[in-house]
Design a protein around this motif. Sequence first.
Motif, short mmCIF file in Angstrom:
data_model
loop_
_atom_site.label_atom_id
_atom_site.label_comp_id
_atom_site.label_asym_id
_atom_site.label_seq_id
_atom_site.Cartn_x
_atom_site.Cartn_y
_atom_site.Cartn_z
N HIS A 98 61.05 -68.89 28.68
CA HIS A 98 61.30 -67.89 27.61
C HIS A 98 60.02 -66.97 27.59
N GLN A 99 59.49 -66.68 28.82
CA GLN A 99 58.48 -65.49 29.05
C GLN A 99 58.99 -64.14 28.79
N LEU A 100 58.07 -63.42 27.88
CA LEU A 100 58.67 -62.07 27.61
C LEU A 100 58.36 -61.04 28.78
N MET A 101 59.30 -60.11 28.80
CA MET A 101 58.85 -58.96 29.76
C MET A 101 57.87 -58.02 29.27
N GLU A 102 57.16 -57.55 30.24
CA GLU A 102 55.97 -56.76 30.06
C GLU A 102 56.40 -55.99 28.93
N HIS A 103 55.33 -55.87 27.80
CA HIS A 103 55.53 -54.86 26.65
C HIS A 103 56.70 -54.85 25.59
N ALA A 104 57.43 -56.19 25.98
CA ALA A 104 58.49 -56.57 24.90
C ALA A 104 58.02 -56.85 23.74
N GLN A 105 56.90 -57.42 23.67
CA GLN A 105 56.54 -57.59 22.30
C GLN A 105 56.09 -56.55 21.49
N GLU A 106 55.25 -55.75 22.15
CA GLU A 106 54.71 -54.39 21.67
C GLU A 106 55.96 -53.55 21.15
N LEU A 107 57.03 -53.52 22.07
CA LEU A 107 58.14 -52.75 21.66
C LEU A 107 58.90 -53.17 20.41
N LEU A 108 59.14 -54.41 20.34
CA LEU A 108 59.78 -54.98 19.14
C LEU A 108 58.71 -54.88 17.81
N ASP A 109 57.73 -55.02 18.13
CA ASP A 109 56.92 -54.84 16.70
C ASP A 109 56.74 -53.21 16.41
N HIS A 110 56.72 -52.39 17.40
CA HIS A 110 56.85 -50.99 16.88
C HIS A 110 58.32 -50.57 16.28
N LEU A 111 59.42 -51.25 16.94
CA LEU A 111 60.61 -50.99 16.37
C LEU A 111 61.01 -51.61 15.01
N SER A 112 60.15 -52.70 14.70
CA SER A 112 60.46 -53.40 13.55
C SER A 112 59.77 -52.51 12.33
#
Length: 230
Positions: A98-112
């Motif tokens: 379940h490793q995230l792709m690069e910048h996936a977490q940052e993207l989702l945080d911004h979109l939230s």
Amino acid sequence: MTKLLFDIDNTLLDFDQAEYAALGKIFEAYQIPDTEENRAIYDRENKALWLQLEQGNLSRENLIAQRFVRFFEALELVGDFDGPAIDEAYQTYLSQGHQLMEHAQELLDHLSETDHQLYIVSNGLSRVSRPRIEASGILPYFSNVFISEEVGAQKPSLAFFEHVFDQIDFDSKDEFIIIGDSLTSDIQGGKNAGITSIWYNPKGQTADQNITADVEISDLLDLLSVLTTK
């Protein structure tokens, strides 16, 4: 309000890494040399079957039954191999990645922090995809999850997207954007459904002249600037 339809494998979650680990365990169990050549052979056989599935020429059950049998045949291994049983073990291993792709977490945080609605649209198997999504911690960001095995149709078929549309309140298809790494399932699917498509292409692959995305990005965070102009 924009509805963002996210593919999962190699868009938000690193499928390649999960597959590498899972395949390694199958190689070990069947004493197959873990070489780049053997991995390339599996990749060739697996992708050929998935393409047939996307085109509606193969059932999911046949894909599961055939892919390791075809792989072992390509390696010229002798034996009476139980394709579904091997695949079941492989899926169990795969579901643990379940490793995230690069910048996936940052993207989702911004979109939230925006009013965009997020959805998952995946061609994966339920017993593989759902554990990976949940273990990654990204599930709370999404309003709903659509997995082809549960929908009864797969991207790029219009039937898959019609099911998605039926589950979401909207005024116009102009509100939808699909984001994914696959030209044949995500981008072609977006075209079939009449919605905007964004091709996530971090490896700089050559585009298919027959399947053209509305927008191409190489970094997930590039999506933020695209959305400001939408």
